[in-house]
Design a protein around this motif. Structure first.
Motif, short mmCIF file in Angstrom:
data_model
loop_
_atom_site.label_atom_id
_atom_site.label_comp_id
_atom_site.label_asym_id
_atom_site.label_seq_id
_atom_site.Cartn_x
_atom_site.Cartn_y
_atom_site.Cartn_z
N LEU A 168 0.86 -1.16 0.05
CA LEU A 168 -0.11 -0.03 -0.14
C LEU A 168 0.75 1.21 0.11
CD1 LEU A 168 -2.75 -0.90 2.41
CD2 LEU A 168 -3.04 -0.32 0.10
N PRO B 189 3.92 3.19 -3.55
CA PRO B 189 3.96 4.50 -4.48
C PRO B 189 4.11 5.76 -3.67
CG PRO B 189 1.84 3.18 -4.64
CD PRO B 189 2.67 2.66 -3.72
N TYR B 190 4.03 5.87 -2.33
CA TYR B 190 4.23 6.90 -1.65
C TYR B 190 5.79 7.15 -1.27
CZ TYR B 190 -0.85 6.85 -1.45
OH TYR B 190 -1.95 6.87 -1.68
N LEU C 243 -1.50 11.18 -5.38
CA LEU C 243 -2.47 9.74 -5.17
C LEU C 243 -3.38 9.55 -4.18
CD1 LEU C 243 1.34 8.36 -4.52
CD2 LEU C 243 0.10 8.02 -6.51
N ALA D 46 -4.04 6.50 1.13
CA ALA D 46 -3.26 5.24 0.97
C ALA D 46 -4.50 4.04 1.47
CB ALA D 46 -2.19 4.94 1.66
N ASP D 47 -5.53 4.06 0.73
CA ASP D 47 -6.60 2.93 1.00
C ASP D 47 -6.95 2.06 -0.17
OD1 ASP D 47 -7.49 4.61 -0.85
OD2 ASP D 47 -9.69 5.54 -0.11
N ARG D 48 -6.08 1.93 -0.98
CA ARG D 48 -6.05 0.94 -1.83
C ARG D 48 -4.71 1.05 -2.64
NH1 ARG D 48 -9.52 5.02 -5.13
NH2 ARG D 48 -8.21 5.46 -6.61
N TYR D 49 -4.68 -0.37 -3.51
CA TYR D 49 -3.45 -0.54 -4.43
C TYR D 49 -3.57 0.66 -5.54
CZ TYR D 49 -2.84 -4.75 -1.65
OH TYR D 49 -2.78 -5.34 -0.68
N ARG D 50 -2.32 1.54 -5.68
CA ARG D 50 -2.45 2.33 -6.87
C ARG D 50 -1.12 2.20 -7.74
NH1 ARG D 50 -5.54 6.26 -5.19
NH2 ARG D 50 -6.22 6.45 -2.82
N PHE D 51 -0.56 0.91 -7.52
CA PHE D 51 0.85 0.68 -8.12
C PHE D 51 0.40 -0.48 -9.21
CE2 PHE D 51 5.42 -0.40 -8.53
CZ PHE D 51 5.79 0.70 -9.03
N ARG E 9 -3.23 -1.35 -10.60
CA ARG E 9 -4.15 -1.37 -9.13
C ARG E 9 -3.69 -2.71 -8.42
NH1 ARG E 9 -9.46 2.07 -9.92
NH2 ARG E 9 -8.51 3.97 -10.90
N ARG E 10 -2.76 -3.29 -8.73
CA ARG E 10 -2.23 -4.56 -8.02
C ARG E 10 -1.15 -3.90 -6.80
NH1 ARG E 10 -5.96 -7.70 -9.35
NH2 ARG E 10 -5.93 -8.66 -11.52
#
Length: 55
Positions: free
Chosen positions: A19, A22-23, A35, A38-43, A46-47
């Motif tokens: 999670l 990406p940050y 972004l 950080a509440d879901r996958y963003r990389f 979206r995995r």
């Protein structure tokens, strides 16, 4: 400590790493703007991906 507790600790670390990846290296202001929370996958489509911290 039981085996389940150890596995749970490692699993939680991997999820948190995926999670937060990406940050990494981004200022809090820029991360919020680009972004969001950080509440879901963003990389990577979206995995979640893990970094060398988890490995």
């Amino acid at each position: 400590m039981t085996c389940d507790a150890i596995v749970g600790c490692l699993f939680g670390t991997a999820v948190g790493d995926a999670l937060g990846l990406p940050y990494e290296g981004v200022s809090p202001q820029r991360a919020e703007r680009l972004l969001g929370p950080a509440d879901r996958y963003r990389f990577f489509f979206r995995r979640g991906m893990i970094s060398d911290d988890t490995e």
